[in-house]
Design an enzyme around this catalytic site. Structure first.
Site, PDB file in Angstrom:
ATOM      1  N   SER A 123       0.840  -1.309   0.068  1.00  0.00           N
ATOM      2  CA  SER A 123      -0.213  -0.179  -0.115  1.00  0.00           C
ATOM      3  C   SER A 123       0.705   1.111  -0.065  1.00  0.00           C
ATOM      4  CB  SER A 123      -0.851  -0.112   1.387  1.00  0.00           C
ATOM      5  OG  SER A 123      -0.013  -0.010   2.527  1.00  0.00           O
ATOM      6  N   LYS A 160       0.541   4.315   6.695  1.00  0.00           N
ATOM      7  CA  LYS A 160      -0.316   5.071   5.791  1.00  0.00           C
ATOM      8  C   LYS A 160       0.241   6.579   5.972  1.00  0.00           C
ATOM      9  CE  LYS A 160      -3.258   2.185   3.841  1.00  0.00           C
ATOM     10  NZ  LYS A 160      -2.693   0.688   4.374  1.00  0.00           N
TER      11      LYS A 160
END
Length: 213
Positions: A123, A160
């Site tokens: 990610s 993230k």
């Protein structure tokens, strides 16, 4: 809880070798590590010299990995744990979560608790954080649009870019895979412990040869 076993392993000593250094028998060391017997003051002083740590750390009366610069014989580096998971309610530094230890420059380790965390998934691969890489997580505030580690709903932590808006917090992936979508949380999710920002990613380490496999 004492840390004799952890410190002994960090110094690459067997129970027998430590016993010889202390003029004790191996069963004594085993009983200390199992907390069936307590070392006396003289033993503690000797161990503090052997491990190059304070007596408080041997006894477990200071937090583990709290930036005491005592985890390496290299004067420019300290060792920090490599964790495989970070979940709610977990003792981060319990033995089953620790894969090993990796050096960190003392300057990077200074000022706050830090640890290595193994990345799972792609990610964040567009910014060089690849699957299987290690990220150094420092328990400091994460500013808007910086990369951090967030634990959500008791699950394993996710890495993230964190974007703070007026009423929401966006966990934004930075991936070459367009199917990976951002996770949008509300500010109150952090107040009620549904989500927790664990710390800021301050370094990334990976073996480039792994990219060729």
């Amino acid at each position: 809880m004492n840390n004799i076993k952890r410190l002994r392993k960090l110094n690459d000593l067997t129970q027998k070798q430590l016993a010889e250094k202390l003029s004790r028998t191996q069963p004594y060391i085993n009983q200390w590590e199992r907390e069936e017997r307590k070392p006396n003051v003289e033993d503690l002083i000797k161990m503090s010299e052997i491990f190059d740590v304070s007596i408080d750390e041997i006894l477990g009366t200071v937090p583990l990995f709290s930036n005491a610069e005592t985890y390496s014989t290299d004067s420019e580096q300290v060792l920090r744990p490599i964790l495989g998971v970070v979940k709610a309610g977990y003792d981060l530094y319990c033995e089953e979560n620790i894969e090993g230890y990796k050096p960190v420059d003392k300057k990077k380790a200074a000022g706050a608790e830090c640890f290595w965390l193994r990345v799972s998934g792609n990610s964040m691969n567009s910014v060089g954080i690849f699957d299987g890489a290690l990220v150094l997580v420092k328990k400091v505030p994460v500013e808007n649009r910086q990369i951090g580690v967030v634990r959500v709903n008791g699950d394993e932590a996710t890495i993230k870019q964190i974007i703070f808006n007026e009423d929401t917090v966006v966990l934004q992936p930075r991936s070459t895979d367009p199917t990976i979508e951002p996770l949008i949380l509300k500010k109150e999710d952090f107040d009620n412990n549904y989500a927790e920002i664990i710390g800021k990613v301050v370094d990334v380490s990976f073996d480039p040869n792994d990219m060729l496999k």
